[in-house]
Design a protein around this motif. Structure first.
Motif, PDB file in Angstrom:
ATOM      1  N   LEU A  81      36.608 -40.187   2.060  1.00  0.00           N
ATOM      2  CA  LEU A  81      36.771 -41.011   3.259  1.00  0.00           C
ATOM      3  C   LEU A  81      36.952 -42.475   2.900  1.00  0.00           C
ATOM      4  O   LEU A  81      37.795 -43.173   3.474  1.00  0.00           O
ATOM      5  CB  LEU A  81      35.563 -40.829   4.181  1.00  0.00           C
ATOM      6  N   MET A  82      36.184 -42.961   1.975  1.00  0.00           N
ATOM      7  CA  MET A  82      36.290 -44.357   1.570  1.00  0.00           C
ATOM      8  C   MET A  82      37.633 -44.617   0.890  1.00  0.00           C
ATOM      9  O   MET A  82      38.237 -45.682   1.050  1.00  0.00           O
ATOM     10  CB  MET A  82      35.139 -44.732   0.638  1.00  0.00           C
ATOM     11  N   GLU A  84      40.451 -43.003   1.530  1.00  0.00           N
ATOM     12  CA  GLU A  84      41.469 -42.992   2.581  1.00  0.00           C
ATOM     13  C   GLU A  84      41.406 -44.252   3.431  1.00  0.00           C
ATOM     14  O   GLU A  84      42.426 -44.728   3.935  1.00  0.00           O
ATOM     15  CB  GLU A  84      41.276 -41.756   3.477  1.00  0.00           C
ATOM     16  N   TYR A  85      40.211 -44.801   3.587  1.00  0.00           N
ATOM     17  CA  TYR A  85      40.037 -45.977   4.446  1.00  0.00           C
ATOM     18  C   TYR A  85      40.823 -47.175   3.931  1.00  0.00           C
ATOM     19  O   TYR A  85      41.255 -48.021   4.709  1.00  0.00           O
ATOM     20  CB  TYR A  85      38.550 -46.324   4.553  1.00  0.00           C
ATOM     21  N   LYS A  86      41.039 -47.243   2.643  1.00  0.00           N
ATOM     22  CA  LYS A  86      41.761 -48.382   2.077  1.00  0.00           C
ATOM     23  C   LYS A  86      43.188 -48.469   2.598  1.00  0.00           C
ATOM     24  O   LYS A  86      43.723 -49.563   2.780  1.00  0.00           O
ATOM     25  CB  LYS A  86      41.762 -48.285   0.541  1.00  0.00           C
ATOM     26  N   HIS A  88      44.381 -46.263   5.289  1.00  0.00           N
ATOM     27  CA  HIS A  88      44.575 -45.654   6.604  1.00  0.00           C
ATOM     28  C   HIS A  88      43.536 -46.158   7.608  1.00  0.00           C
ATOM     29  O   HIS A  88      42.970 -45.372   8.367  1.00  0.00           O
ATOM     30  CB  HIS A  88      44.503 -44.129   6.498  1.00  0.00           C
ATOM     31  N   GLN A  89      43.305 -47.454   7.639  1.00  0.00           N
ATOM     32  CA  GLN A  89      42.286 -47.980   8.537  1.00  0.00           C
ATOM     33  C   GLN A  89      42.613 -47.698   9.998  1.00  0.00           C
ATOM     34  O   GLN A  89      41.725 -47.528  10.821  1.00  0.00           O
ATOM     35  CB  GLN A  89      42.124 -49.479   8.315  1.00  0.00           C
ATOM     36  N   MET A  92      41.815 -43.577  10.837  1.00  0.00           N
ATOM     37  CA  MET A  92      40.674 -42.892  10.236  1.00  0.00           C
ATOM     38  C   MET A  92      40.080 -41.829  11.148  1.00  0.00           C
ATOM     39  O   MET A  92      39.428 -40.890  10.679  1.00  0.00           O
ATOM     40  CB  MET A  92      39.601 -43.902   9.838  1.00  0.00           C
ATOM     41  N   THR A  96      38.885 -38.258   9.608  1.00  0.00           N
ATOM     42  CA  THR A  96      37.574 -37.627   9.799  1.00  0.00           C
ATOM     43  C   THR A  96      37.705 -36.311  10.560  1.00  0.00           C
ATOM     44  O   THR A  96      36.964 -35.354  10.298  1.00  0.00           O
ATOM     45  CB  THR A  96      36.615 -38.564  10.548  1.00  0.00           C
ATOM     46  N   LEU A 123      32.719 -44.857  12.378  1.00  0.00           N
ATOM     47  CA  LEU A 123      33.943 -45.631  12.457  1.00  0.00           C
ATOM     48  C   LEU A 123      33.806 -46.734  13.493  1.00  0.00           C
ATOM     49  O   LEU A 123      33.157 -46.557  14.527  1.00  0.00           O
ATOM     50  CB  LEU A 123      35.117 -44.733  12.852  1.00  0.00           C
TER      51      LEU A 123
END
Length: 329
Positions: A81-82, A84-86, A88-89, A92, A96, A123
């Motif tokens: 998840l972290m 992808e967050y970089k 795909h903010q 997200m 999830t 989120l």
């Protein structure tokens, strides 16, 4: 093709869809991804998005050389998840959602080490951009541009008038048929492309006159059930919402109105304008939702920030708060 070139393989005429993904999965992880895709019980056009995100997860396992699914723990899930967050903010919620589906899929196969919930990962609320509507003077200026002495001008003017007085989506205007208009009752009835639900709307005299003028005096005499047709033979209905949207773009350019990318001055701005006008007339939320063809009145929240008179009602005062300076006046 580049991979084939560097591997000294001949080029193919076509390449399978798997080659279009940014990561190549090894057979073990590819099989896991395919099994997950087969387990999805969602609409067909949603599968591609979910599968693409799932592939990122299985590539994450591949990078970690995880082959024992029973060894997957929450730390691995949160690391994904972290990661992808970089990049795909803004989406997200989708990431999830897919990860929860993956957990449910493997729990159903007996891997109870996958958690039921991803509680520790929360989120922030998603941000939605507030796009403007057309100001009345801009809309009047746009409607004044089509040359209604020509067949193309009559068609374009009818499209713009219909959109500005009804808020009908571009794709629905492209799909409107001759039988959809009841001239005796001055109403228009059609099935919305987006929702699949029928919608009946009153046809105001100005819009009705513009559509009638096009049908009687400019529409090609061909055997087609659709109202709005192309201007060049072979005559056929406007292909999609882009064709209708380009009608607006043409007259925005002619009128000299400044238009930038993603500035909201699109065909959908007619709907936003309609929503704001209805809000300003103190129409009930149920009536506004019905006119715009929404299934839920909660959709009206997107129009509220564009109506200063209604937004001011939501503002809180300083009652009960001690004000020590005039700065708030």
């Amino acid at each position: 093709m580049l991979n084939d070139y560097y591997d000294n393989h001949p080029f193919k005429v076509t390449y399978p869809a798997i080659s279009r993904y940014k990561h190549r999965l090894e057979p073990f992880y590819q099989n896991l991804a395919e099994e997950f895709r087969a387990s999805l019980a969602v609409k067909k056009n949603t599968v591609a998005m979910l599968y693409s995100i799932a592939r990122d997860f299985f590539y994450h396992l591949q990078q970690l050389s995880v082959t024992d699914l029973a060894a997957i723990n929450q730390e691995i899930l949160y690391d994904f998840l972290m990661m992808e967050y970089k990049d795909h903010q803004g989406c997200m919620n989708n990431v999830t959602y897919v990860l929860r589906l993956i957990c449910e899929h493997f729990r159903s196969k007996g891997f109870h080490n996958f958690p039921l919930e991803l509680m520790p990962f929360s989120l922030p609320p998603s941000r939605s951009k507030i796009l403007p509507s057309f100001e009345r003077k801009d809309m009047e200026y746009i409607l004044a541009q089509p040359d209604i002495s020509t067949p193309t001008g009559k068609r374009d003017y009818a499209i713009l008038m219909l959109a500005s007085f009804t808020g009908i989506r571009a794709v629905d205007i492209a799909n409107i048929k001759l039988e959809d208009i009841n001239w005796r009752e001055m109403t228009i009835h059609f099935v919305q492309h987006k929702t699949g639900f029928g919608l009946s709307l009153p046809l105001v005299p100005n819009a009705a006159a513009a559509v009638a003028d096009y049908i009687l005096n400019a529409r090609p005499e061909v055997d087609s059930p659709y109202i709005f047709l192309t201007e060049i033979a072979p005559y056929r209905r406007l292909s999609d919402k882009s064709s209708v949207a380009n009608v607006l773009n043409k007259y925005i350019k002619i009128s000299g109105i400044e238009k930038k990318r993603h500035d909201g001055k699109s065909f959908h701005a007619f709907r936003r304008s309609m929503g704001i006008w209805l809000l300003d007339t103190v129409s009930s939320p149920e009536m506004i939702s019905q006119i715009l063809g929404h299934q839920s009145k909660d959709v009206l929240k997107r129009y509220l920030p564009l109506s200063p008179s209604k937004l001011s009602i939501c503002a809180l005062g300083f009652d009960g708060i001690q004000v020590e300076s005039e700065v708030y006046r």
